[in-house]
Structure formats: structure tokens, C-alpha cells
Design a protein around this motif. Structure first.
Motif, PDB file in Angstrom:
ATOM      1  N   LEU A 313      37.425  36.497  40.262  1.00  0.00           N
ATOM      2  CA  LEU A 313      37.944  35.150  40.504  1.00  0.00           C
ATOM      3  C   LEU A 313      38.554  35.058  41.903  1.00  0.00           C
ATOM      4  O   LEU A 313      38.324  34.082  42.638  1.00  0.00           O
ATOM      5  CB  LEU A 313      38.991  34.800  39.445  1.00  0.00           C
ATOM      6  CG  LEU A 313      39.616  33.402  39.510  1.00  0.00           C
ATOM      7  CD1 LEU A 313      38.579  32.326  39.246  1.00  0.00           C
ATOM      8  CD2 LEU A 313      40.756  33.288  38.500  1.00  0.00           C
ATOM      9  N   LEU A 314      39.308  36.070  42.275  1.00  0.00           N
ATOM     10  CA  LEU A 314      39.885  36.095  43.619  1.00  0.00           C
ATOM     11  C   LEU A 314      38.805  36.216  44.687  1.00  0.00           C
ATOM     12  O   LEU A 314      38.886  35.595  45.746  1.00  0.00           O
ATOM     13  CB  LEU A 314      40.866  37.260  43.731  1.00  0.00           C
ATOM     14  CG  LEU A 314      42.178  37.096  42.962  1.00  0.00           C
ATOM     15  CD1 LEU A 314      42.918  38.428  42.871  1.00  0.00           C
ATOM     16  CD2 LEU A 314      43.064  36.046  43.621  1.00  0.00           C
ATOM     17  N   ALA A 315      37.782  37.023  44.401  1.00  0.00           N
ATOM     18  CA  ALA A 315      36.690  37.191  45.364  1.00  0.00           C
ATOM     19  C   ALA A 315      35.918  35.890  45.556  1.00  0.00           C
ATOM     20  O   ALA A 315      35.501  35.557  46.668  1.00  0.00           O
ATOM     21  CB  ALA A 315      35.752  38.301  44.902  1.00  0.00           C
ATOM     22  N   GLU A 316      35.734  35.133  44.465  1.00  0.00           N
ATOM     23  CA  GLU A 316      35.028  33.855  44.556  1.00  0.00           C
ATOM     24  C   GLU A 316      35.733  32.899  45.512  1.00  0.00           C
ATOM     25  O   GLU A 316      35.089  32.105  46.202  1.00  0.00           O
ATOM     26  CB  GLU A 316      34.940  33.213  43.172  1.00  0.00           C
ATOM     27  CG  GLU A 316      33.971  33.889  42.209  1.00  0.00           C
ATOM     28  CD  GLU A 316      34.097  33.322  40.801  1.00  0.00           C
ATOM     29  OE1 GLU A 316      34.770  32.273  40.630  1.00  0.00           O
ATOM     30  OE2 GLU A 316      33.546  33.931  39.859  1.00  0.00           O
ATOM     31  N   GLY A 317      37.047  32.981  45.561  1.00  0.00           N
ATOM     32  CA  GLY A 317      37.808  32.109  46.450  1.00  0.00           C
ATOM     33  C   GLY A 317      37.987  32.670  47.840  1.00  0.00           C
ATOM     34  O   GLY A 317      38.611  32.025  48.693  1.00  0.00           O
ATOM     35  N   GLY A 318      37.460  33.874  48.089  1.00  0.00           N
ATOM     36  CA  GLY A 318      37.596  34.479  49.401  1.00  0.00           C
ATOM     37  C   GLY A 318      38.925  35.151  49.638  1.00  0.00           C
ATOM     38  O   GLY A 318      39.270  35.492  50.773  1.00  0.00           O
ATOM     39  N   PHE A 319      39.708  35.371  48.562  1.00  0.00           N
ATOM     40  CA  PHE A 319      41.027  35.979  48.720  1.00  0.00           C
ATOM     41  C   PHE A 319      40.950  37.497  48.864  1.00  0.00           C
ATOM     42  O   PHE A 319      41.799  38.110  49.503  1.00  0.00           O
ATOM     43  CB  PHE A 319      41.919  35.617  47.526  1.00  0.00           C
ATOM     44  CG  PHE A 319      42.122  34.146  47.358  1.00  0.00           C
ATOM     45  CD1 PHE A 319      42.890  33.429  48.263  1.00  0.00           C
ATOM     46  CD2 PHE A 319      41.537  33.461  46.300  1.00  0.00           C
ATOM     47  CE1 PHE A 319      43.079  32.069  48.111  1.00  0.00           C
ATOM     48  CE2 PHE A 319      41.716  32.102  46.144  1.00  0.00           C
ATOM     49  CZ  PHE A 319      42.487  31.396  47.050  1.00  0.00           C
ATOM     50  N   VAL A 320      39.978  38.116  48.212  1.00  0.00           N
ATOM     51  CA  VAL A 320      39.744  39.556  48.338  1.00  0.00           C
ATOM     52  C   VAL A 320      38.241  39.772  48.398  1.00  0.00           C
ATOM     53  O   VAL A 320      37.465  38.835  48.194  1.00  0.00           O
ATOM     54  CB  VAL A 320      40.333  40.358  47.141  1.00  0.00           C
ATOM     55  CG1 VAL A 320      41.830  40.117  46.993  1.00  0.00           C
ATOM     56  CG2 VAL A 320      39.613  40.027  45.846  1.00  0.00           C
TER      57      VAL A 320
END
Length: 347
Positions: A313-320
């Protein structure tokens, strides 16, 4: 809004730069990693000590009230820290050996390049957070978050709860304004109108509503949960056989302390919420009524799956950057919490 802004704001430019590699390096050499896979010692060597996080002295109070046996090692410092970013900084400074957090801080630490492992899991089935609005707000549902300023802590449980709630409501990240803050700034941000909404812990909401409910502040409950309550430690600590043995001895006490608290809400309400948090008995009861029954799974499959969903979920938003979270778990410790509690707390 570019996602790198959050790392720079929350962690500082140096931490952000370290995190861009997306791989955990930290202070873990090949020898350290090899040592952290050795079987745990049966006994804690004499003279062993640990520095353990205990936010608001909860752990010491649990152990004292539950009358648990003395730990077979010295706690050289009970560190009053709870927020994920603060824990990671303390790990880096070697001023902390073991901490209690939710599932997101280990993911954030990995992204920053710091190597740490999860050593115990408690599954939480009910929400620990609600969304609070600023005074005078007209927001009444998560759908109303569109176009609003939302308090967001990328490295803490509150951040993931917000992202999961947005996803469930069908809102994209660019349809809201995520304001980078840490959780200890949320109340001030709400009070000042810096943000329209912030996720607050169940324990924070009675006092907030008592002060601002008459001024139009309200809470918005959802069924979004933050599934993991966990213990974790730096890989360098786990590579020390004596410290690893001490952590293995601590885990059963940690589990038993949570069971005792759950089974004795009236005593906990008085001794913690009333005496140390200055809440009224009725406010304390309202918090305990929302308490999660602790659940210590003998196997971590569900926890690993949840952690992977969170990282994705974080990767989808570009956070990690996307990665396999199985590297975050030290399975040497997997059965210890479950073995320490009655069957009803490990089903």
C-alpha cells in the motif's frame, strides 16, 4: 504532491537520502546477520542488560500489577518512547534495544536502510484509532475527506490507518492534502486548524471531545484496523547471543502483561488512566470498552501477509519501494508469546 517531500519533512534530508536505496543496510554486517540466525540460548548469561521502550511506563506498571516474576536480566533503562520515528532514531543511536510498535515502523526502518527484526506479534482485531475533526468542521464521513487537509505520519500506524481508510472509501491520494506530521503533533494541528482531520488513538479521544466537542469537533469511526502490535529489535542486538536470550525471556512476560491488563480492566483504569493520565473513571471505562483482546498466534503467517499488504500500500503511493517483508521477521522467536498464555489467547 511528490512523495519524497514526506521523507524529507519527517526524517530529515540525510535519512531520506539513506532510504532511497530501499534496502536495509544499517549496521548489520555479514557476520552480524549470520550470528542472528543461531539458535537461542536456553539461559540468559549473567550480567546481561537491555534498554527497553516503555511509553508512559506501561510495561513496568503491567509487570508490577500482574506480579510477574523478576526478569532474568537487568533493564538498564526503561525508555519513555512510543512513536515509530523516535524508536528508529533511538535504535540508530544505540540507546534502545527493544521496542513495542505497530507494523509500519519496521517497514519505514527498512526503507531508511536500517536493519531490524520483528520478534513478537499480538494481533489486534478492533480499531485502535478514530478520525477526529477540527472544531467547527462539517466533515461527517471518510468520503468528506476529499479536498481536505489530513494529518499524515508515514512512519507510524496512524498513517497506514489513514491510507487504508482512503482506499476503502475510493479516494486517491491526490484527492486529499496529506500534511506530514508525527502523531505527537496531531492534537495541536487539530486545535489550531492546521489540519481538518487527524487519526487519534482511542485513549486520546475522550479528552479531545470533552474540550472541543461543544465547539463542533467530532470523531468518525471506521472498521479499519491496524492489525499488528509487535516487539522488534535492531539486527545488531539480535546478533548478540546474550541480548537475544534476554529478549526471548522478555517476550513471555510481555504477553502475560497484556493478558493481565485485558482481564483486569477496572484495576487498569484506576492505576493507569485515572492516576497517570488524569482521565475520569467514566472516560477510562469508555477506553477499556474498546480494548482489543490480545491474540498471540503460534505462527506468523497472517501477520506476514498483513505486513506485506501494508508495504505494498505504501509502495503504491510512492512512499517506499516495494520489497518482500519476510525479511523483517526473526522466526527464532515465533512461538514464544503463544506458549506463555492460555489457549484462548492464542487461537
Amino acid at each position: 504532491m511528490h512523495r519524497r517531500v514526506f521523507l524529507t519533512s519527517l526524517l530529515g534530508a540525510s535519512a531520506a537520502a539513506a532510504g532511497l536505496s530501499g534496502c536495509a543496510k544499517g549496521d548489520a554486517s555479514a557476520d552480524t546477520k549470520a550470528a542472528a540466525t543461531k539458535p537461542l540460548a536456553d539461559k540468559v548469561p549473567a550480567g546481561t542488560s537491555l534498554k527497553i521502550a516503555s511509553y508512559q511506563n506501561v510495561q513496568q506498571l503491567q509487570f508490577r500489577l500482574a506480579k510477574l516474576p523478576a526478569l532474568p536480566f537487568t533493564v538498564s533503562d526503561w525508555v519513555n518512547l512510543g512513536a515509530g520515528p523516535d524508536i528508529i532514531n533511538a535504535f540508530r543511536a544505540k540507546s534502545l534495544d527493544l521496542a513495542n510498535n505497530a507494523g509500519i515502523p519496521p517497514i519505514q526502518a527498512h526503507y531508511q536502510g536500517f536493519d531490524a527484526k520483528i520478534v513478537a506479534i499480538d494481533i489486534t482485531r478492533k480499531p485502535n484509532y478514530v478520525f477526529a475533526t477540527k472544531p467547527g468542521s462539517d466533515i461527517r464521513s471518510v468520503q468528506d475527506f476529499k479536498g481536505r487537509k489530513l494529518a499524515f505520519s508515514q512512519g507510524q500506524a496512524q498513517g497506514v490507518v489513514l491510507l487504508r481508510a482512503l482506499k476503502k472509501a475510493g479516494l486517491k491520494y491526490d484527492e486529499v492534502k496529506l500534511v506530514p506530521l508525527t502523531s505527537n503533533q496531531f492534537l495541536t494541528a487539530l486545535q489550531s486548524g492546521q489540519v481538518d482531520v487527524a487519526p487519534l488513538a482511542n485513549s486520546q479521544t475522550p479528552a479531545y471531545l470533552k474540550q472541543y466537542g461543544s465547539k463542533g469537533a467530532r470523531t468518525i469511526a471506521t472498521d479499519v484496523v491496524d492489525l499488528l502490535n509487535l516487539l522488534w529489535a535492531p539486527q545488531s542486538v539480535l546478533a548478540d547471543p546474550a541480548k537475544a536470550a534476554a529478549i526471548a525471556a522478555y517476550i513471555p512476560q510481555w504477553a502475560k502483561g497484556q493478558v493481565w491488563q485485558y482481564e483486569h480492566p477496572d484495576v487498569w483504569n484506576e492505576e493507569f488512566y485515572v492516576k497517570t493520565q488524569n482521565l475520569t473513571p467514566d472516560q477510562a471505562k469508555s477506553i477499556s470498552a474498546l480494548a482489543n483482546k490480545p491474540y498471540f498466534p503460534p505462527r506468523w503467517d497472517e501477520a506476514i501477509a498483513w505486513e506485506q499488504e501494508t508495504a505494498d500500500l505504501l509502495a503504491e503511493g510512492g512512499f517506499v519501494k516495494k520489497f518482500d517483508v519476510s525479511s523483517l521477521f526473526d522466526h527464532r522467536f515465533e512461538p514464544l508469546a503463544a506458549r506463555a498464555v492460555p489457549a484462548e489467547y492464542r487461537k
